[in-house]
Design an enzyme around this catalytic site. Structure first.
Site, PDB file in Angstrom:
ATOM      1  N   LYS A  79      24.848 -15.255  15.386  1.00  0.00           N
ATOM      2  CA  LYS A  79      24.014 -14.155  14.902  1.00  0.00           C
ATOM      3  C   LYS A  79      23.498 -14.426  13.495  1.00  0.00           C
ATOM      4  O   LYS A  79      22.421 -13.958  13.127  1.00  0.00           O
ATOM      5  CB  LYS A  79      24.779 -12.832  14.951  1.00  0.00           C
ATOM      6  CG  LYS A  79      24.915 -12.295  16.371  1.00  0.00           C
ATOM      7  CD  LYS A  79      25.274 -10.827  16.380  1.00  0.00           C
ATOM      8  CE  LYS A  79      25.394 -10.302  17.797  1.00  0.00           C
ATOM      9  NZ  LYS A  79      25.953  -8.942  17.843  1.00  0.00           N
TER      10      LYS A  79
ATOM     11  N   LYS B 216      22.985 -16.530  30.967  1.00  0.00           N
ATOM     12  CA  LYS B 216      23.431 -15.173  31.294  1.00  0.00           C
ATOM     13  C   LYS B 216      22.290 -14.150  31.256  1.00  0.00           C
ATOM     14  O   LYS B 216      21.417 -14.245  30.396  1.00  0.00           O
ATOM     15  CB  LYS B 216      24.517 -14.795  30.273  1.00  0.00           C
ATOM     16  CG  LYS B 216      25.223 -13.503  30.543  1.00  0.00           C
ATOM     17  CD  LYS B 216      26.247 -13.199  29.448  1.00  0.00           C
ATOM     18  CE  LYS B 216      26.612 -11.729  29.462  1.00  0.00           C
ATOM     19  NZ  LYS B 216      27.410 -11.317  28.320  1.00  0.00           N
TER      20      LYS B 216
ATOM     21  N   LYS C 219      20.657  -8.206  28.069  1.00  0.00           N
ATOM     22  CA  LYS C 219      19.964  -6.924  28.018  1.00  0.00           C
ATOM     23  C   LYS C 219      18.915  -6.876  26.921  1.00  0.00           C
ATOM     24  O   LYS C 219      18.164  -5.921  26.833  1.00  0.00           O
ATOM     25  CB  LYS C 219      20.957  -5.774  27.846  1.00  0.00           C
ATOM     26  CG  LYS C 219      21.776  -5.751  26.589  1.00  0.00           C
ATOM     27  CD  LYS C 219      22.987  -4.886  26.911  1.00  0.00           C
ATOM     28  CE  LYS C 219      23.978  -4.677  25.812  1.00  0.00           C
ATOM     29  NZ  LYS C 219      23.495  -3.972  24.659  1.00  0.00           N
TER      30      LYS C 219
END
Ligand code: TRP
Length: 333
Positions: A115, A197, A200
């Site tokens: 991040k 993956k 979202k």
């Protein structure tokens, strides 16, 4: 709640949308666990603040997620459902745990490093402290089991380390939590890049299906799903696209992979199979979407459920926090 049952806790950050991947990999199992355990499911809104959010949109998303929790079958009669930010004990325990966690421990977390690269202009304290808040979430409720995906395993390990260290230093205070990997917890991949993956917050909306997408959208996304060369419908390493679709169909229809393979063994091609998967998912999500639409319009009901959830959570959390404060030597009158 009876006290003998094991305590399960989990949360999702209210960002992006709740996807088919979240449903199959997490929430579907959370729903089943309600029958067996004492479950605590919250909206991790404080965690979501580690990345800059537009306040109005963030508020909408968080409330929408809560309505989707209910629509997916999380039941306020069976479980404790609430917003993390409504229970101040989370942040308060985090401070005390911060003072028992080393900077080196959080700085080496894979997610923090990822991040920090992704949000290089906003490497705030919260980003690094994220796993300590997660440890507080877990330890506050004397949680036995935490259903987590592989990406959160390292954070759970740290929560265990913090609990063990605290217990050694101040005496038995926290239950040391275990990871709970449900046997059905299949990992669902992107429809556009089936080797990664389903996320979202993928910038490409064709990569995921939301649990509240309408039927036409769901079917369209499956028709566009990236598949592999050949025409056999089976799970195989060199067929990530078809394998992913089979996994999805099996989870949605509660069938085994081999049942699905034989069901489609004489299928006329990928097109027909993709359509069948799309239709199955659309049928499964129809009642969720309809319930969601009812709940999200009923602010009064959402507020009532969230408030009573927060009250129940705060009661349990305060028991732990009081003990922690005493252990570390804070004065209580
Ligand atoms: N970090 C988790 C995620 O992004 C969400 C989360 C916050 C969580 N606190 C938690 C999950 C406690 C399990 C337990 O997926």
């Amino acid at each position: 709640m009876e006290d003998k049952k094991k305590i399960i806790l989990s949360g999702i950050q209210p960002t992006g949308v709740i996807t088919l991947g979240n449903y199959i990999g997490a929430v579907k199992n959370w729903k089943q666990m309600q029958e067996q355990f004492d479950c605590i499911y919250f909206i991790a809104d404080l965690h979501a603040l580690t990345v800059k959010r537009e306040p109005q949109e963030f508020r909408q998303t968080a409330l929408g997620f809560f309505a989707q929790y209910l629509a997916m079958g999380l039941d306020p009669e069976k479980s404790i459902l609430y917003f993390q930010s409504h229970v101040h004990q989370h942040a308060e325990l985090q401070w005390i745990l911060n003072c028992n966690t080393y900077v080196g421990e959080t700085a080496r977390m894979t997610q923090f490093k990822d991040k920090s690269q992704k949000h290089a202009d906003n490497i705030n304290m919260g980003l690094m402290d994220y796993p300590v808040l997660m440890a507080a979430d877990i330890l506050l409720f004397q949680t036995d089991l935490v259903p987590v995906g592989i990406d959160q395993k390292q954070h759970l390990e740290l929560a265990r380390d913090i609990a063990i260290r605290f217990n050694n230093r101040y005496g038995e205070t926290f239950t040391v939590p275990d990871a709970y990997i449900p046997n059905l917890g299949a990992k669902i991949n992107s429809l556009q890049d089936p080797t990664s993956k389903m996320s979202k917050s993928d910038p490409d909306p064709n990569a995921y299906v939301s649990v509240i997408d309408d039927e036409a959208t769901i079917i369209k996304k499956f028709k566009r799903a990236v598949t592999d060369s050949g025409n056999e419908i089976c799970v195989r390493e060199d067929k990530p696209g078809i394998s992913n679709l089979i996994t999805i169909y099996a989870a949605i229809e509660d069938k085994s992979v081999s049942e699905v393979e034989s069901e489609f063994s004489s299928c006329s091609g990928y097109g027909a199979f993709k359509l069948a998967v799309g239709e199955a998912v659309a049928a499964k999500f129809r009642p969720i979407r309809e319930d969601y639409q009812r709940y999200v319009k009923d602010k009064g009901y959402l507020e009532q459920v969230a408030k009573s959830g927060a009250e129940r959570a705060a009661y349990l959390a305060e028991k732990t926090l009081r003990k922690v404060k005493k252990r570390v030597g804070l004065i209580s009158f």
